[in-house]
Design an enzyme around this catalytic site. Structure first.
Site, PDB file in Angstrom:
ATOM      1  N   GLN A 130       0.814  -1.223   0.000  1.00 30.14           N
ATOM      2  CA  GLN A 130       0.000   0.000   0.000  1.00 30.14           C
ATOM      3  C   GLN A 130       0.851   1.277   0.000  1.00 30.14           C
ATOM      4  OE1 GLN A 130      -3.156  -0.354   2.982  1.00 30.14           O
ATOM      5  NE2 GLN A 130      -4.455  -1.303   1.428  1.00 30.14           N
ATOM      6  N   LYS A 179       4.067   6.120   9.014  1.00 31.82           N
ATOM      7  CA  LYS A 179       3.518   5.418  10.181  1.00 31.82           C
ATOM      8  C   LYS A 179       4.436   5.577  11.395  1.00 31.82           C
ATOM      9  CE  LYS A 179       0.930   1.218  11.128  1.00 31.82           C
ATOM     10  NZ  LYS A 179       0.514  -0.087  10.627  1.00 31.82           N
ATOM     11  N   MET A 492     -26.641  14.757 -20.244  1.00 28.68           N
ATOM     12  CA  MET A 492     -25.909  15.823 -20.920  1.00 28.68           C
ATOM     13  C   MET A 492     -25.118  15.271 -22.107  1.00 28.68           C
ATOM     14  SD  MET A 492     -25.620  19.015 -21.005  1.00 28.68           S
ATOM     15  CE  MET A 492     -25.725  20.036 -19.541  1.00 28.68           C
TER      16      MET A 492
END
Lengths: 578, 184
Positions: A130, A179, A492
């Site tokens: 991650q 961290k 649209m």
């Protein structure tokens, strides 16, 4: 180049307390007056969430269902309050999911502080689990970003973040915290940031520019004020009115400037731009003076620059020097906060009125109403139209609700037909045009203005982009009203396909799920209407219900939004029909 | 009309700024002709010298965008005649070419270059000057067996009387972070 971190000034600690970096983050937010955070936990931001457990009585954390929802919700909160929105996400996919909201905030000048967790500093650059280069990814779409790798940097970084996000031209800031920095302890002290030597958010007004602008206004026969988002940001609504009323100038609004001026004001002449009103667009190419306040001459406003207001002198009041002369060359630029400029200008302009000029706008209004408005707002047969839904809501709420729109036909219809009477009541994604914006932004707006009726107006396409936020509304009991204008199309895009691509409806027709069942699944009361006769009662129930409510209105499948300026054409070529 | 401009950007000495600056250029499809980053006479302040070929409107727009970056202290754009500038070029040639008389030594001397290093198999020649000058020597050395060639980014100093130190001091002393746009 120096690759070191922020130079945290070494000074004797007076009231310092030894706390973790995680706790410091929360203490910093409290120091900045934060009361609401939108976020989603994950591995790399767990230490901060663990501390948040202790601070639940002071900080209201809203658990969204997707990080994009967090950044949009923080935007909605910021737009209605003027305060800085705050969102949390973990590293990697959590951080990248915030990016759409951050980019949206950047282009729409919304103050936002995003705090993301990051892998431990010794893992940086190793493709750890991650890990993404959120600094590199967010750099082009943030006003400032910074990676914290030491707990000691947290107070300084967050103080700077808030100062930068909500000063000058506001914008998003991202703070990425490793961290290990969240875990380690240090002596905490907080000092708000009030100055950065390389950042000058408050350009000083030049009196010569004000004099020159006042002279142009006093000499003008056909002046026109363009009201942008900057008026709302600088809280200059009353100053704008004071100037406009004294000098008798018609006022037109950009999409983001809506709700800066009460729509029933006799000098308000409507919305500018591609799907704006007929009169202000036509008159842009007939006026002799444009006074643009806190707006950036976006291409959706100007159309073809080669033919835009060539006959007019231009005064540009703008806090961001980079926007001056970027698209439209100004004759006089006042580079400073809109409020300061308007106060100074009002003192120097002469009392005046331009009744004949204003009457020219009203004549065009009548044409627009006859060609488009009447049929849009008061149809008597056929399928329900978006505009009549908005008209009824506008009447029932007396124009005082906060209207949060998504992106598409419904956005333009709501912007055209909701009669804003109160200020800071229009929240929409203008610059980036982000579908999926409205539902989470409305949650944030509601939490920012609990005293207000907040209505999310969404198409069926955009609704499904962040539909999961119904879960957030359900869990956090956010009293937002969700209005789905369902035409089973990406309306649209379909309109453009009809007008410019020979009706080749390539992948714009949607087979939608049962929105009622979905709403019920999330415990949100709901109703579905497809008959005109039932519409008004359904809207009354929708508005009067205490708490969140979802109303789905099935509207005409192939309705179009007019007026329209085809892309790249002159504002004079605004079309009232296909 | 496109022409060559030299942009001089004074920044805090912070990591990542190069990326911030180049993003502004690349999203406008402006190619960098040359780039140099150096310290300045003021501690903690760096100077980026970026040379681009583009239109005046575009370069002015880029400079305004540079100034918006939080860690940028100032950004300026100059035309050719508004700066003193130089580039450094190094040429590697085989030592053997020097064994054929003094033709090459004369070439080096007459072109304002100098011999930097002499090794058994190669010689390094150094020349500073404008690009046309260093390119001219390149053309002359190429037929003689040029092994390698490298040219630095432009370093430039403006002809204005502004002193970096005084400019930074003014920024620091500006009250409440207010600054007149004219100061740029």
């Amino acid at each position: 180049m120096n690759t070191s971190t922020l130079e945290v000034e070494e000074k004797p600690k007076t009231n310092a307390q030894r706390i973790s970096g995680s706790e410091a983050v929360l203490r910093c937010l409290l120091e900045e007056g934060v009361d609401t955070i939108f976020g989603y936990p994950g591995g790399a931001i767990m230490p901060i969430y663990d501390e948040l457990y202790k601070y639940m009585d002071k900080l209201n954390h809203i658990l969204v269902r997707h990080e994009q929802g967090a950044s949009h919700a923080a935007q909605g909160y910021a737009r209605v309050t003027g305060k800085t929105g705050v969102c949390f996400a973990t590293s990697g996919p959590g951080a990248t999911n915030l990016i759409t909201g951050i980019a949206d905030a950047q282009i729409d000048s919304t103050p936002l502080v995003a705090i993301t967790g990051q892998v431990a500093s010794h893992l940086l650059g190793t493709d750890a689990f991650q890990e993404t280069d959120v600094m590199g990814i967010s750099m082009p779409v943030t006003k400032w970003n910074y990676q914290v790798t030491k707990a000691e940097e947290i107070p300084y970084a967050i103080a700077r973040a808030f100062y930068i996000a909500n000063s000058g031209r506001p914008g998003p800031v991202l703070i990425d915290i490793t961290k290990d920095a969240q875990f380690s302890e240090f002596d905490f002290e907080y000092e708000k940031c009030t100055k950065i030597r390389s950042y000058h958010p408050f350009p000083v007004m030049e009196s010569a520019s004000v004099d020159a602008a006042a002279q142009l206004i006093n000499e003008a026969k056909k002046p026109m004020l363009l009201v942008g988002h900057g008026v709302l940001i600088s809280k200059a609504q009353s100053e704008l009115l004071a100037l406009a009323e004294k000098a008798g100038i018609p006022m037109a609004s950009t999409l983001l400037g809506l709700s800066a001026v009460p729509n029933k004001h006799p000098q308000y002449v409507g919305m500018l731009g591609m799907h704006g009103n007929y009169a202000p667009n036509i008159k842009t190419n007939e006026c002799d003076l444009l006074i643009a306040v806190g707006m950036r001459f976006d291409d959706r406003v100007t159309g073809d620059l080669n033919t835009y207001a060539k006959q007019a002198k231009v005064i540009h009041i703008e806090i961001d020097p980079a926007e001056v002369d970027k698209n439209v060359k100004s004759d006089v630029a006042i580079v400073c906060d809109a409020k300061a400029a308007l106060i100074a200008l009002e003192k120097k302009v002469e009392q005046n009125s331009h009744d004949e000029w204003l009457a020219e706008f009203r004549a065009l209004d009548a044409i627009e109403f006859e060609k488009v408005g009447e049929a849009d707002l008061h149809p008597t047969s056929g399928e329900v139209k978006m505009a009549e839904v908005i008209r009824i809501i506008s009447e029932k709420t007396k124009g005082e609700a906060v209207i949060v729109t998504d992106v598409g036909q419904h956005q333009m219809i709501a912007s055209r037909y909701y009669k804003f009477e109160d200020t800071r009541c229009n929240v929409t994604s203008g610059g980036l045009g982000t579908m999926g914006f409205a539902l989470p932004a409305a949650m944030g707006a509601k939490l920012g203005r609990l005293d207000k009726q907040v209505i999310a107006v969404i198409g069926d396409g955009g609704f499904q982009m962040t539909i999961q936020e119904l879960g957030t509304i359900f869990q956090s009991k956010i009293g937002v009203k969700v209005l789905i204008l369902n035409n089973n199309f990406l309306g649209m895009v379909r309109q453009w396909q009809e007008l410019f691509f020979d009706r080749r409806y390539s992948f714009t027709e949607m087979t939608n799920p049962d929105f009622q069942m979905i709403s019920k699944g999330y415990g949100i009361p709901c109703n579905k209407v497809d008959k005109r006769a039932e519409l008004e009662t359904a809207i009354e129930v929708f508005l009067e219900h205490d708490g969140p409510y979802l109303l789905e209105v099935c509207v005409e499948k192939e309705g179009n939004v007019f007026p329209m300026i085809p892309t790249g054409e002159s504002v004079s070529n605004i079309k009232l029909e296909a | 009309m496109e022409k060559q401009y030299t942009m001089s950007v004074l920044t805090e000495d912070k990591a990542g700024l190069l990326n911030n600056l180049t993003i502004i250029l690349t999203r406008r499809k402006i190619n960098i002709d040359s780039l140099n980053v150096s310290t300045t006479e003021v501690k903690g302040i760096s100077r980026f010298t970026i040379v681009v070929t583009t239109s005046k409107d575009k370069v002015d727009n880029c400079v305004k965008q540079f100034r918006k970056l939080i860690d940028v202290l100032g950004a300026f754009v100059y035309e050719e005649d508004e700066v003193y500038y130089q580039e450094l070029a190094l040429y590697k040639v085989p030592t053997s070419v020097f064994l054929n008389g003094n033709k090459i030594e004369t070439l080096v001397r007459n072109n304002g270059a100098r011999i930097l290093v002499i090794e058994a198999d190669h010689i390094i020649i150094e020349k500073t000057g404008h690009m046309e000058d260093t390119q001219d020597l390149y053309r002359k050395l190429e037929p003689l067996g040029l092994l390698e060639f490298v040219r630095s980014g432009r370093v430039a100093i403006s002809k204005s009387k502004r002193k970096t130190e005084a400019y930074i001091k003014e920024l620091e002393e500006t009250r409440s972070n207010e600054l007149s746009i004219k100061d740029y």
